[in-house]
Design an enzyme around this catalytic site. Structure first.
Site, PDB file in Angstrom:
ATOM      1  N   CYS A 118       0.813  -1.229   0.000  1.00  0.00           N
ATOM      2  CA  CYS A 118       0.000   0.000   0.000  1.00  0.00           C
ATOM      3  C   CYS A 118       0.843   1.275   0.000  1.00  0.00           C
ATOM      4  O   CYS A 118       0.329   2.359  -0.270  1.00  0.00           O
ATOM      5  CB  CYS A 118      -0.934   0.012   1.197  1.00  0.00           C
ATOM      6  SG  CYS A 118      -2.124  -1.335   1.145  1.00  0.00           S
ATOM      7  N   HIS A 253      -3.231   7.517   2.282  1.00  0.00           N
ATOM      8  CA  HIS A 253      -3.612   6.213   1.743  1.00  0.00           C
ATOM      9  C   HIS A 253      -4.979   5.866   2.326  1.00  0.00           C
ATOM     10  O   HIS A 253      -5.221   6.060   3.524  1.00  0.00           O
ATOM     11  CB  HIS A 253      -2.567   5.172   2.135  1.00  0.00           C
ATOM     12  CG  HIS A 253      -3.031   3.763   1.922  1.00  0.00           C
ATOM     13  ND1 HIS A 253      -3.555   3.350   0.725  1.00  0.00           N
ATOM     14  CD2 HIS A 253      -3.078   2.688   2.762  1.00  0.00           C
ATOM     15  CE1 HIS A 253      -3.898   2.069   0.830  1.00  0.00           C
ATOM     16  NE2 HIS A 253      -3.615   1.661   2.062  1.00  0.00           N
ATOM     17  N   ASN A 283     -10.015  -0.008   0.000  1.00  0.00           N
ATOM     18  CA  ASN A 283      -8.550   0.111  -0.017  1.00  0.00           C
ATOM     19  C   ASN A 283      -8.030  -0.424  -1.354  1.00  0.00           C
ATOM     20  O   ASN A 283      -8.076  -1.630  -1.594  1.00  0.00           O
ATOM     21  CB  ASN A 283      -7.983  -0.693   1.161  1.00  0.00           C
ATOM     22  CG  ASN A 283      -6.468  -0.596   1.259  1.00  0.00           C
ATOM     23  OD1 ASN A 283      -5.803  -0.146   0.332  1.00  0.00           O
ATOM     24  ND2 ASN A 283      -5.923  -1.036   2.381  1.00  0.00           N
TER      25      ASN A 283
HETATM   26  O1  UT7 Z   1      -3.096  -0.572   4.052  1.00  0.00           O
HETATM   27  C1  UT7 Z   1      -3.163  -1.132   5.306  1.00  0.00           C
HETATM   28  C2  UT7 Z   1      -4.231  -2.188   5.208  1.00  0.00           C
HETATM   29  N1  UT7 Z   1      -4.740  -2.643   6.451  1.00  0.00           N
HETATM   30  C3  UT7 Z   1      -5.667  -2.012   7.162  1.00  0.00           C
HETATM   31  O2  UT7 Z   1      -6.078  -0.920   6.938  1.00  0.00           O
HETATM   32  C4  UT7 Z   1      -6.249  -2.789   8.298  1.00  0.00           C
HETATM   33  C5  UT7 Z   1      -6.228  -2.073   9.572  1.00  0.00           C
HETATM   34  N2  UT7 Z   1      -7.147  -2.723  10.485  1.00  0.00           N
HETATM   35  C6  UT7 Z   1      -8.464  -2.460  10.460  1.00  0.00           C
HETATM   36  O3  UT7 Z   1      -8.918  -1.639   9.688  1.00  0.00           O
HETATM   37  C7  UT7 Z   1      -9.340  -3.169  11.469  1.00  0.00           C
HETATM   38  O4  UT7 Z   1      -8.542  -3.921  12.322  1.00  0.00           O
HETATM   39  C8  UT7 Z   1     -10.396  -4.064  10.798  1.00  0.00           C
HETATM   40  C9  UT7 Z   1     -11.421  -3.206  10.085  1.00  0.00           C
HETATM   41  C10 UT7 Z   1      -9.738  -5.039   9.847  1.00  0.00           C
HETATM   42  C11 UT7 Z   1     -11.148  -4.859  11.872  1.00  0.00           C
HETATM   43  O5  UT7 Z   1     -11.707  -3.986  12.828  1.00  0.00           O
HETATM   44  P1  UT7 Z   1     -11.515  -4.292  14.371  1.00  0.00           P
HETATM   45  O6  UT7 Z   1     -12.283  -3.259  15.087  1.00  0.00           O
HETATM   46  O7  UT7 Z   1     -10.034  -4.356  14.631  1.00  0.00           O
HETATM   47  O8  UT7 Z   1     -12.206  -5.682  14.507  1.00  0.00           O
HETATM   48  P2  UT7 Z   1     -11.578  -7.057  15.030  1.00  0.00           P
HETATM   49  O9  UT7 Z   1     -10.652  -7.635  14.044  1.00  0.00           O
HETATM   50  O10 UT7 Z   1     -11.088  -6.840  16.420  1.00  0.00           O
HETATM   51  O11 UT7 Z   1     -12.874  -7.949  15.062  1.00  0.00           O
HETATM   52  C12 UT7 Z   1     -13.998  -7.622  15.907  1.00  0.00           C
HETATM   53  C13 UT7 Z   1     -15.102  -8.613  15.627  1.00  0.00           C
HETATM   54  C14 UT7 Z   1     -14.654 -10.056  15.634  1.00  0.00           C
HETATM   55  O12 UT7 Z   1     -15.687 -10.822  16.215  1.00  0.00           O
HETATM   56  P3  UT7 Z   1     -15.541 -11.335  17.724  1.00  0.00           P
HETATM   57  O13 UT7 Z   1     -14.320 -12.194  17.749  1.00  0.00           O
HETATM   58  O14 UT7 Z   1     -15.412 -10.102  18.549  1.00  0.00           O
HETATM   59  O15 UT7 Z   1     -16.831 -12.099  17.932  1.00  0.00           O
HETATM   60  C15 UT7 Z   1     -14.550 -10.406  14.180  1.00  0.00           C
HETATM   61  O16 UT7 Z   1     -14.745 -11.774  13.927  1.00  0.00           O
HETATM   62  O17 UT7 Z   1     -15.651  -8.364  14.320  1.00  0.00           O
HETATM   63  C16 UT7 Z   1     -15.680  -9.611  13.600  1.00  0.00           C
HETATM   64  N3  UT7 Z   1     -15.522  -9.316  12.189  1.00  0.00           N
HETATM   65  C17 UT7 Z   1     -16.557  -9.036  11.369  1.00  0.00           C
HETATM   66  N4  UT7 Z   1     -17.875  -8.954  11.609  1.00  0.00           N
HETATM   67  C18 UT7 Z   1     -18.680  -8.646  10.579  1.00  0.00           C
HETATM   68  C19 UT7 Z   1     -14.371  -9.248  11.448  1.00  0.00           C
HETATM   69  N5  UT7 Z   1     -14.661  -8.934  10.185  1.00  0.00           N
HETATM   70  C20 UT7 Z   1     -16.000  -8.793  10.110  1.00  0.00           C
HETATM   71  C21 UT7 Z   1     -16.886  -8.474   9.075  1.00  0.00           C
HETATM   72  N6  UT7 Z   1     -18.206  -8.395   9.348  1.00  0.00           N
HETATM   73  N7  UT7 Z   1     -16.476  -8.206   7.815  1.00  0.00           N
END
Ligand code: UT7
Length: 326
Positions: A118, A253, A283
């Site tokens: 990225c 970005h 993204n």
């Molecule tokens: O260029 C760099 C590229 N990378 C990024 O930009 C990623 C940076 N990270 C993020 O943007 C965030 O970490 C995410 C958007 C990927 C995830 O958000 P989060 O607030 O960190 O969520 P999490 O991974 O802690 O997951 C929270 C919950 C989980 O469920 P449980 O375990 O709490 O029951 C996940 O399984 O959300 C669940 N989850 C979803 N639920 C519905 C993960 N993905 C999804 C989804 N829809 N698509």
């Protein structure tokens, strides 16, 4: 007394390409267990473009490059180099850049790809700027082109909803300008390979038994992103003896609305001076900055003479910033 002129890499044109097919969050929810509410709340993303079979990395990169050349009024034969940033090249080799060269007829150019995920557009901009400063070329196409839909794991809801396809290109032209004139003022590039397992593709030509899907520890990337991006931005400000008040626009970005807002807050940049397109494009990795920049230039928000700060972070981890005056 006439002002001293200096050779700078000036942004002479910009072009973009977005695949025809738009996929909404609701459509993603038909493929994986997710919802529009979850995606919007956690990321700000509302839709993404996914490429069709004919919309290859080279096809999209060439379309964006043509737009940049048309805006600059520069003929393809006058391009000296093509640097294409991508993590999703059409082939391991030759470089996608040479396919773009052939497609646009840039007969006198040399072309190569760079892989910095990225951060690829910032890396390519840094390289092109150094090459122009060194007198190696006078017109350089810097392209970010990505077809992440081909490497997404559609069984992993934590990653497949976050990315989209597209391309953006700028033409950098060498010009002798006064100190207060346009051009790239600085680029700062960083990487830390000890963090490589945070965001990667689990396969390549050298690993034929692996499918080649994007894998990410989103929480860890998030944790590092705001701090590293803010440090890259502060580095650019300090290097140029500026504060965030001097910056007209932050064009980050476009990974996640929460990361963009977090960096803006750390910097003290009001949201009205931060360009956001992640809602429309998701993204698009190396393509996201030129796509965002082009949109804000074409809708009249970003104007000639303004100071623009670019920043990105991605797999590697890689990160960096670039400061330019339009
Ligand atoms: O260029 C760099 C590229 N990378 C990024 O930009 C990623 C940076 N990270 C993020 O943007 C965030 O970490 C995410 C958007 C990927 C995830 O958000 P989060 O607030 O960190 O969520 P999490 O991974 O802690 O997951 C929270 C919950 C989980 O469920 P449980 O375990 O709490 O029951 C996940 O399984 O959300 C669940 N989850 C979803 N639920 C519905 C993960 N993905 C999804 C989804 N829809 N698509």
């Amino acid at each position: 007394m006439s002002e001293t002129l200096r050779r700078r890499a000036v942004l002479a044109g910009i072009g973009t390409y977005l695949p025809e097919k738009i996929v909404s969050n609701a459509e993603m929810a038909e493929r994986v267990e997710t919802s529009d509410d979850w995606i919007v709340e956690r990321t700000g993303i509302r839709q993404r473009h996914f490429a069709g079979p004919h919309e290859t990395c080279a096809f999209m990169g060439a379309a964006a490059a043509r737009g940049a050349l048309a805006m600059a009024g520069v003929a393809a034969e006058d391009v000296g180099a093509i640097i294409l940033a991508t993590s999703t090249p059409d082939q391991a080799f030759p470089a996608t850049a040479v396919h773009v060269q052939a497609a646009i007829g840039a007969k006198k150019a040399f072309g190569f790809d760079i892989a910095a995920a990225c951060s690829g557009f910032i890396y390519a901009l840094g390289l092109a700027n150094s090459m122009i400063q060194a007198g190696q070329a006078d017109n350089i196409l810097v392209i970010g082109s990505e077809v992440y839909s081909r490497i997404l794991n559609f069984a992993d809801r934590g990653t497949c909803v976050l990315f989209g396809d597209g391309a953006g290109a700028v033409l950098l032209s060498a010009r002798d300008v006064p100190e207060s004139g346009p051009g790239i003022l600085s680029t700062h590039l960083h990487s830390d390979g000890t963090l490589a397992d945070m965001l990667y593709v689990d396969g390549a030509v050298g690993q034929p038994d692996k499918p080649g899907h994007l894998v990410m520890n989103g929480r860890e990337v998030f944790r590092h992103a705001v701090t590293l991006l803010a440090s890259a931005v502060n580095e650019a400000l300090a290097f140029n003896n500026l504060t965030s008040k001097d910056i007209d626009w932050l064009v980050p970005h476009q990974a996640n609305r929460r990361i963009i807002d977090g960096v803006g807050r750390k910097l003290g940049m009001p949201p009205e001076r931060v360009v956001v397109t992640v809602d429309q494009h998701a993204n698009t990795s190396a393509a996201s900055i030129p796509l965002a920049l082009a949109q804000a230039m074409s809708d009249g928000r970003i104007k000639p003479g303004q100071l623009i700060l670019l920043e990105a972070l991605g797999g590697g981890l890689t990160w960096g910033s670039a400061l330019l005056r339009l």
